[in-house]
Design a protein around this motif. Structure first.
Motif, PDB file in Angstrom:
ATOM      1  N   ALA A 276       0.819  -1.212   0.000  1.00 44.77           N
ATOM      2  CA  ALA A 276       0.000   0.000   0.000  1.00 44.77           C
ATOM      3  C   ALA A 276       0.854   1.263   0.000  1.00 44.77           C
ATOM      4  N   VAL A 277       1.919   1.280   0.801  1.00 49.64           N
ATOM      5  CA  VAL A 277       2.792   2.454   0.859  1.00 49.64           C
ATOM      6  C   VAL A 277       3.483   2.671  -0.481  1.00 49.64           C
ATOM      7  N   GLU A 278       3.960   1.591  -1.074  1.00 50.20           N
ATOM      8  CA  GLU A 278       4.615   1.691  -2.378  1.00 50.20           C
ATOM      9  C   GLU A 278       3.642   2.198  -3.442  1.00 50.20           C
ATOM     10  N   ALA A 279       2.387   1.774  -3.346  1.00 49.92           N
ATOM     11  CA  ALA A 279       1.371   2.241  -4.294  1.00 49.92           C
ATOM     12  C   ALA A 279       1.167   3.745  -4.172  1.00 49.92           C
ATOM     13  N   LEU A 280       1.112   4.240  -2.928  1.00 47.54           N
ATOM     14  CA  LEU A 280       0.933   5.675  -2.709  1.00 47.54           C
ATOM     15  C   LEU A 280       2.132   6.456  -3.231  1.00 47.54           C
ATOM     16  N   GLN A 281       3.334   5.938  -2.996  1.00 51.75           N
ATOM     17  CA  GLN A 281       4.530   6.606  -3.494  1.00 51.75           C
ATOM     18  C   GLN A 281       4.532   6.662  -5.019  1.00 51.75           C
ATOM     19  N   THR A 282       4.096   5.583  -5.643  1.00 51.58           N
ATOM     20  CA  THR A 282       4.029   5.551  -7.105  1.00 51.58           C
ATOM     21  C   THR A 282       3.022   6.563  -7.621  1.00 51.58           C
ATOM     22  N   LEU A 283       1.875   6.634  -6.969  1.00 57.77           N
ATOM     23  CA  LEU A 283       0.842   7.582  -7.377  1.00 57.77           C
ATOM     24  C   LEU A 283       1.335   9.013  -7.237  1.00 57.77           C
ATOM     25  N   ARG A 284       2.051   9.296  -6.162  1.00 58.77           N
ATOM     26  CA  ARG A 284       2.536  10.649  -5.905  1.00 58.77           C
ATOM     27  C   ARG A 284       3.714  11.033  -6.791  1.00 58.77           C
ATOM     28  N   SER A 285       4.317  10.066  -7.455  1.00 62.23           N
ATOM     29  CA  SER A 285       5.485  10.363  -8.285  1.00 62.23           C
ATOM     30  C   SER A 285       5.140  11.214  -9.494  1.00 62.23           C
ATOM     31  N   GLY A 286       3.879  11.173  -9.921  1.00 66.21           N
ATOM     32  CA  GLY A 286       3.473  11.930 -11.098  1.00 66.21           C
ATOM     33  C   GLY A 286       3.876  11.285 -12.411  1.00 66.21           C
ATOM     34  N   LYS A 287       4.438  10.093 -12.367  1.00 67.02           N
ATOM     35  CA  LYS A 287       4.926   9.439 -13.578  1.00 67.02           C
ATOM     36  C   LYS A 287       4.040   8.275 -14.014  1.00 67.02           C
ATOM     37  N   THR A 288       2.907   8.112 -13.349  1.00 66.20           N
ATOM     38  CA  THR A 288       2.038   6.988 -13.673  1.00 66.20           C
ATOM     39  C   THR A 288       1.169   7.306 -14.886  1.00 66.20           C
ATOM     40  N   VAL A 289       0.734   6.265 -15.555  1.00 69.35           N
ATOM     41  CA  VAL A 289      -0.228   6.362 -16.649  1.00 69.35           C
ATOM     42  C   VAL A 289      -1.406   5.471 -16.304  1.00 69.35           C
ATOM     43  N   GLY A 290      -2.615   6.009 -16.394  1.00 69.74           N
ATOM     44  CA  GLY A 290      -3.788   5.219 -16.050  1.00 69.74           C
ATOM     45  C   GLY A 290      -3.949   5.072 -14.547  1.00 69.74           C
ATOM     46  N   LYS A 291      -4.599   3.998 -14.156  1.00 70.70           N
ATOM     47  CA  LYS A 291      -4.960   3.795 -12.756  1.00 70.70           C
ATOM     48  C   LYS A 291      -3.868   3.060 -11.980  1.00 70.70           C
ATOM     49  N   VAL A 292      -3.727   3.424 -10.720  1.00 73.09           N
ATOM     50  CA  VAL A 292      -2.925   2.662  -9.764  1.00 73.09           C
ATOM     51  C   VAL A 292      -3.913   1.848  -8.937  1.00 73.09           C
ATOM     52  N   VAL A 293      -3.833   0.528  -9.035  1.00 73.97           N
ATOM     53  CA  VAL A 293      -4.849  -0.359  -8.457  1.00 73.97           C
ATOM     54  C   VAL A 293      -4.276  -1.116  -7.268  1.00 73.97           C
TER      55      VAL A 293
END
Length: 305
Positions: A276-293
Protein backbone atom coordinates in the motif's frame (compact mmCIF):
# COMPACT_ATOMS: atom_id res chain seq x y z
CA UNK A 1 -16.97 31.64 -43.84
CA UNK A 2 -20.73 32.20 -43.80
CA UNK A 3 -23.55 29.94 -42.69
CA UNK A 4 -26.88 29.50 -44.48
CA UNK A 5 -28.20 32.75 -43.01
CA UNK A 6 -25.20 34.73 -44.20
CA UNK A 7 -23.77 35.03 -40.69
CA UNK A 8 -19.99 34.93 -40.44
CA UNK A 9 -18.72 31.83 -38.64
CA UNK A 10 -15.30 31.00 -37.24
CA UNK A 11 -13.56 28.03 -35.69
CA UNK A 12 -14.79 29.25 -32.32
CA UNK A 13 -18.41 28.85 -33.41
CA UNK A 14 -18.25 25.16 -34.24
CA UNK A 15 -16.26 23.57 -31.42
CA UNK A 16 -16.81 22.88 -27.74
CA UNK A 17 -13.33 22.67 -26.22
CA UNK A 18 -12.71 20.59 -23.11
CA UNK A 19 -9.46 21.03 -21.19
CA UNK A 20 -8.36 18.03 -19.11
CA UNK A 21 -5.50 18.13 -16.62
CA UNK A 22 -3.66 14.86 -15.86
CA UNK A 23 -5.14 13.62 -19.11
CA UNK A 24 -3.61 10.13 -18.93
CA UNK A 25 -4.51 9.49 -15.29
CA UNK A 26 -7.35 7.28 -14.15
CA UNK A 27 -9.87 10.15 -14.10
CA UNK A 28 -8.35 12.24 -16.88
CA UNK A 29 -8.29 9.53 -19.53
CA UNK A 30 -11.94 8.64 -19.00
CA UNK A 31 -12.89 12.33 -18.88
CA UNK A 32 -11.07 12.90 -22.18
CA UNK A 33 -12.81 9.94 -23.79
CA UNK A 34 -16.25 10.99 -22.53
CA UNK A 35 -15.70 14.50 -23.90
CA UNK A 36 -14.52 13.17 -27.27
CA UNK A 37 -17.42 10.72 -27.56
CA UNK A 38 -19.88 13.52 -26.83
CA UNK A 39 -18.45 15.61 -29.67
CA UNK A 40 -16.05 17.83 -27.74
CA UNK A 41 -12.58 18.87 -28.87
CA UNK A 42 -10.18 17.71 -26.16
CA UNK A 43 -7.01 19.48 -25.03
CA UNK A 44 -5.05 17.31 -22.61
CA UNK A 45 -2.21 18.26 -20.27
CA UNK A 46 0.28 15.67 -18.99
CA UNK A 47 3.32 15.79 -16.76
CA UNK A 48 5.79 13.86 -18.92
CA UNK A 49 6.36 13.43 -22.66
CA UNK A 50 6.11 9.63 -22.54
CA UNK A 51 2.41 10.00 -21.65
CA UNK A 52 1.45 11.82 -24.86
CA UNK A 53 1.29 8.66 -27.06
CA UNK A 54 -1.11 7.09 -24.53
CA UNK A 55 -3.45 10.06 -24.87
CA UNK A 56 -3.14 10.12 -28.66
CA UNK A 57 -3.82 6.41 -29.06
CA UNK A 58 -6.98 6.65 -26.99
CA UNK A 59 -8.39 10.03 -28.03
CA UNK A 60 -7.28 10.85 -31.59
CA UNK A 61 -9.47 8.14 -33.21
CA UNK A 62 -12.45 9.81 -31.52
CA UNK A 63 -11.32 13.42 -31.91
CA UNK A 64 -8.71 14.02 -34.66
CA UNK A 65 -8.31 17.66 -33.60
CA UNK A 66 -7.34 16.74 -30.01
CA UNK A 67 -4.16 18.26 -28.61
CA UNK A 68 -1.88 17.14 -25.80
CA UNK A 69 1.13 18.92 -24.33
CA UNK A 70 3.53 18.58 -21.42
CA UNK A 71 2.94 20.90 -18.48
CA UNK A 72 5.84 23.31 -18.09
CA UNK A 73 7.35 23.86 -14.65
CA UNK A 74 7.05 27.58 -15.39
CA UNK A 75 3.42 28.72 -14.87
CA UNK A 76 3.81 31.58 -17.37
CA UNK A 77 5.06 29.18 -20.03
CA UNK A 78 2.25 26.79 -19.12
CA UNK A 79 -0.28 29.57 -19.75
CA UNK A 80 1.24 30.29 -23.18
CA UNK A 81 1.42 26.60 -24.14
CA UNK A 82 -2.20 26.18 -23.06
CA UNK A 83 -3.40 29.10 -25.17
CA UNK A 84 -1.52 27.82 -28.23
CA UNK A 85 -2.88 24.29 -27.78
CA UNK A 86 -6.47 25.56 -27.59
CA UNK A 87 -6.06 27.73 -30.69
CA UNK A 88 -4.43 24.85 -32.57
CA UNK A 89 -7.27 22.50 -31.59
CA UNK A 90 -9.90 24.95 -32.77
CA UNK A 91 -8.10 25.56 -36.07
CA UNK A 92 -7.68 21.84 -36.72
CA UNK A 93 -11.32 21.16 -35.90
CA UNK A 94 -12.41 23.96 -38.20
CA UNK A 95 -10.23 22.76 -41.08
CA UNK A 96 -11.56 19.22 -40.67
CA UNK A 97 -15.15 20.45 -40.67
CA UNK A 98 -14.51 22.49 -43.81
CA UNK A 99 -12.33 19.74 -45.33
CA UNK A 100 -9.54 22.25 -45.89
CA UNK A 101 -6.49 20.01 -46.04
CA UNK A 102 -4.02 22.84 -46.60
CA UNK A 103 -5.23 24.71 -43.52
CA UNK A 104 -5.05 21.48 -41.53
CA UNK A 105 -1.43 20.93 -42.51
CA UNK A 106 -0.48 24.50 -41.63
CA UNK A 107 -2.15 24.37 -38.21
CA UNK A 108 -0.32 21.13 -37.42
CA UNK A 109 3.13 22.68 -37.85
CA UNK A 110 4.98 23.31 -34.60
CA UNK A 111 6.58 26.60 -35.69
CA UNK A 112 3.57 28.12 -37.46
CA UNK A 113 2.33 31.59 -36.48
CA UNK A 114 -1.05 30.62 -35.04
CA UNK A 115 -2.19 34.26 -34.86
CA UNK A 116 -1.90 34.56 -38.63
CA UNK A 117 -4.07 31.47 -39.09
CA UNK A 118 -6.84 32.46 -36.69
CA UNK A 119 -6.89 36.03 -38.00
CA UNK A 120 -6.08 38.01 -34.85
CA UNK A 121 -3.22 38.55 -32.44
CA UNK A 122 -3.53 37.06 -28.99
CA UNK A 123 -1.16 37.67 -26.12
CA UNK A 124 -3.30 36.65 -23.17
CA UNK A 125 -6.23 34.47 -22.17
CA UNK A 126 -8.42 37.58 -22.23
CA UNK A 127 -7.73 38.08 -25.94
CA UNK A 128 -9.00 34.57 -26.68
CA UNK A 129 -11.99 34.61 -24.34
CA UNK A 130 -13.10 37.97 -25.72
CA UNK A 131 -13.51 36.33 -29.13
CA UNK A 132 -14.93 33.05 -27.83
CA UNK A 133 -11.72 31.14 -28.57
CA UNK A 134 -11.17 29.95 -25.00
CA UNK A 135 -12.24 26.65 -23.45
CA UNK A 136 -15.76 25.67 -22.47
CA UNK A 137 -15.14 23.02 -19.81
CA UNK A 138 -12.13 22.35 -17.59
CA UNK A 139 -11.31 19.22 -15.60
CA UNK A 140 -8.70 20.63 -13.23
CA UNK A 141 -6.34 18.65 -11.02
CA UNK A 142 -3.10 20.62 -10.61
CA UNK A 143 -4.07 23.54 -8.39
CA UNK A 144 -1.41 25.98 -7.27
CA UNK A 145 -0.04 28.33 -9.95
CA UNK A 146 -1.64 26.26 -12.72
CA UNK A 147 -5.20 26.87 -11.58
CA UNK A 148 -5.66 30.49 -12.64
CA UNK A 149 -4.34 30.11 -16.24
CA UNK A 150 -7.02 27.46 -16.78
CA UNK A 151 -9.74 29.50 -15.08
CA UNK A 152 -8.81 32.64 -17.03
CA UNK A 153 -9.26 30.80 -20.33
CA UNK A 154 -12.90 29.77 -19.76
CA UNK A 155 -15.45 31.22 -22.18
CA UNK A 156 -18.63 32.85 -20.82
CA UNK A 157 -21.05 30.13 -19.78
CA UNK A 158 -18.23 27.66 -19.23
CA UNK A 159 -17.44 25.50 -16.21
CA UNK A 160 -14.46 24.27 -14.20
CA UNK A 161 -14.54 21.15 -12.04
CA UNK A 162 -11.55 20.46 -9.84
CA UNK A 163 -10.87 16.89 -8.73
CA UNK A 164 -7.46 17.21 -7.09
CA UNK A 165 -4.46 19.40 -6.38
CA UNK A 166 -1.32 17.47 -7.26
CA UNK A 167 0.74 20.62 -6.74
CA UNK A 168 0.36 20.05 -3.00
CA UNK A 169 1.98 16.61 -3.05
CA UNK A 170 4.86 17.57 -0.76
CA UNK A 171 7.73 15.08 -0.73
CA UNK A 172 10.98 15.15 1.18
CA UNK A 173 14.25 14.98 -0.76
CA UNK A 174 15.97 12.32 1.31
CA UNK A 175 13.07 10.23 2.56
CA UNK A 176 10.18 9.42 0.25
CA UNK A 177 7.90 8.86 3.25
CA UNK A 178 8.69 12.21 4.79
CA UNK A 179 6.44 15.18 4.07
CA UNK A 180 8.21 18.46 3.26
CA UNK A 181 6.10 20.62 5.57
CA UNK A 182 7.63 24.03 4.84
CA UNK A 183 7.22 23.87 1.03
CA UNK A 184 3.76 22.43 1.54
CA UNK A 185 2.85 25.28 3.92
CA UNK A 186 4.12 27.85 1.41
CA UNK A 187 2.05 26.31 -1.37
CA UNK A 188 -0.99 26.36 0.87
CA UNK A 189 -0.55 30.01 1.84
CA UNK A 190 -0.04 31.05 -1.79
CA UNK A 191 -2.88 28.93 -3.17
CA UNK A 192 -5.15 30.65 -5.71
CA UNK A 193 -8.03 32.77 -4.46
CA UNK A 194 -11.26 33.14 -6.42
CA UNK A 195 -13.37 36.28 -6.25
CA UNK A 196 -17.02 35.13 -6.41
CA UNK A 197 -17.87 38.40 -8.11
CA UNK A 198 -15.74 37.52 -11.13
CA UNK A 199 -17.73 34.31 -11.59
CA UNK A 200 -20.99 36.20 -12.01
CA UNK A 201 -19.38 38.90 -14.14
CA UNK A 202 -17.96 36.30 -16.52
CA UNK A 203 -20.94 33.93 -16.17
CA UNK A 204 -18.79 30.90 -15.38
CA UNK A 205 -19.16 28.10 -12.84
CA UNK A 206 -16.58 26.50 -10.55
CA UNK A 207 -17.12 23.28 -8.63
CA UNK A 208 -15.30 20.26 -7.32
CA UNK A 209 -15.75 16.65 -6.35
CA UNK A 210 -13.98 14.24 -4.04
CA UNK A 211 -13.55 10.70 -5.32
CA UNK A 212 -12.88 9.35 -1.83
CA UNK A 213 -16.21 10.75 -0.65
CA UNK A 214 -17.88 9.22 -3.67
CA UNK A 215 -16.48 5.75 -3.00
CA UNK A 216 -17.89 5.88 0.52
CA UNK A 217 -21.41 6.40 -0.82
CA UNK A 218 -22.23 3.25 -2.74
CA UNK A 219 -25.50 4.49 -4.23
CA UNK A 220 -23.93 7.69 -5.58
CA UNK A 221 -20.93 5.75 -6.82
CA UNK A 222 -23.12 3.32 -8.75
CA UNK A 223 -25.13 6.17 -10.28
CA UNK A 224 -21.94 7.98 -11.31
CA UNK A 225 -20.50 4.79 -12.79
CA UNK A 226 -23.68 4.10 -14.76
CA UNK A 227 -23.59 7.64 -16.15
CA UNK A 228 -19.95 7.18 -17.15
CA UNK A 229 -20.77 3.91 -18.88
CA UNK A 230 -23.60 5.53 -20.82
CA UNK A 231 -21.29 8.33 -21.97
CA UNK A 232 -18.39 6.01 -22.78
CA UNK A 233 -20.64 3.67 -24.76
CA UNK A 234 -21.99 6.51 -26.89
CA UNK A 235 -21.15 6.51 -30.58
CA UNK A 236 -21.56 10.29 -30.81
CA UNK A 237 -18.01 11.34 -31.72
CA UNK A 238 -15.85 12.69 -34.53
CA UNK A 239 -14.67 9.22 -35.44
CA UNK A 240 -15.84 7.56 -38.64
CA UNK A 241 -17.84 4.40 -38.04
CA UNK A 242 -18.50 1.40 -40.21
CA UNK A 243 -22.29 1.47 -40.58
CA UNK A 244 -22.54 -2.22 -41.45
CA UNK A 245 -20.43 -3.17 -38.46
CA UNK A 246 -22.48 -0.89 -36.20
CA UNK A 247 -25.74 -2.45 -37.40
CA UNK A 248 -24.37 -5.94 -36.87
CA UNK A 249 -23.54 -5.32 -33.23
CA UNK A 250 -26.20 -2.73 -32.40
CA UNK A 251 -28.69 -5.20 -30.96
CA UNK A 252 -26.20 -6.81 -28.59
CA UNK A 253 -24.70 -3.47 -27.57
CA UNK A 254 -28.09 -1.96 -26.78
CA UNK A 255 -28.61 -4.67 -24.17
CA UNK A 256 -25.16 -4.18 -22.66
CA UNK A 257 -23.70 -0.65 -22.97
CA UNK A 258 -20.64 -1.85 -21.07
CA UNK A 259 -19.73 -3.96 -24.12
CA UNK A 260 -18.95 -0.75 -26.01
CA UNK A 261 -16.80 0.78 -23.26
CA UNK A 262 -13.04 0.76 -23.72
CA UNK A 263 -11.60 -0.69 -20.50
CA UNK A 264 -9.72 1.75 -18.27
CA UNK A 265 -5.94 1.75 -18.50
CA UNK A 266 -4.34 0.05 -15.50
CA UNK A 267 -0.79 1.28 -15.12
CA UNK A 268 0.29 -0.35 -11.84
CA UNK A 269 -1.10 -3.06 -9.58
CA UNK A 270 -0.16 -3.51 -5.91
CA UNK A 271 -1.30 -5.80 -3.11
CA UNK A 272 -3.14 -3.95 -0.38
CA UNK A 273 -1.66 -5.90 2.54
CA UNK A 274 2.01 -5.56 1.61
CA UNK A 275 2.40 -2.79 -0.98
CA UNK A 276 0.00 0.00 0.00
CA UNK A 277 2.79 2.45 0.86
CA UNK A 278 4.61 1.69 -2.38
CA UNK A 279 1.37 2.24 -4.29
CA UNK A 280 0.93 5.67 -2.71
CA UNK A 281 4.53 6.61 -3.49
CA UNK A 282 4.03 5.55 -7.10
CA UNK A 283 0.84 7.58 -7.38
CA UNK A 284 2.54 10.65 -5.90
CA UNK A 285 5.49 10.36 -8.28
CA UNK A 286 3.47 11.93 -11.10
CA UNK A 287 4.93 9.44 -13.58
CA UNK A 288 2.04 6.99 -13.67
CA UNK A 289 -0.23 6.36 -16.65
CA UNK A 290 -3.79 5.22 -16.05
CA UNK A 291 -4.96 3.79 -12.76
CA UNK A 292 -2.92 2.66 -9.76
CA UNK A 293 -4.85 -0.36 -8.46
CA UNK A 294 -4.74 -1.98 -5.02
CA UNK A 295 -5.84 -5.61 -4.92
CA UNK A 296 -6.96 -7.53 -1.86
CA UNK A 297 -6.94 -11.30 -2.50
CA UNK A 298 -8.34 -11.85 1.01
CA UNK A 299 -11.52 -9.94 0.19
CA UNK A 300 -14.39 -12.43 0.71
CA UNK A 301 -16.33 -10.88 -2.18
CA UNK A 302 -13.47 -11.67 -4.56
CA UNK A 303 -13.17 -15.19 -3.18
CA UNK A 304 -16.86 -15.79 -3.90
CA UNK A 305 -16.27 -14.89 -7.55
Amino acid sequence: NNDDDGKETTAADVAVVVLVHSATGGVGLWASEIAARRGGVVVGVVGHAHKIPVFQERILPLCPAAQCFVRSSNPQQFAKDLQDAVVRARLLHHSQQQQQQQEHQEANKEDVDLSSLCGFRYESAHDLVERGWGVDYVMESYGGPYFMPSLDLINPGGSLATFGSTTYNGRGNNNRNRIAFLPLLWKYLTRPRIDPGCLTTRNIRVGGFNLIFLTQNEKELRNALENCIQCLSSNSSHADHDDDNDDEHAKDDDDDPLARVTPPVVGHVFEFDTQAVEALQTLRSGKTVGKVVLTNPNNPLLQQQ
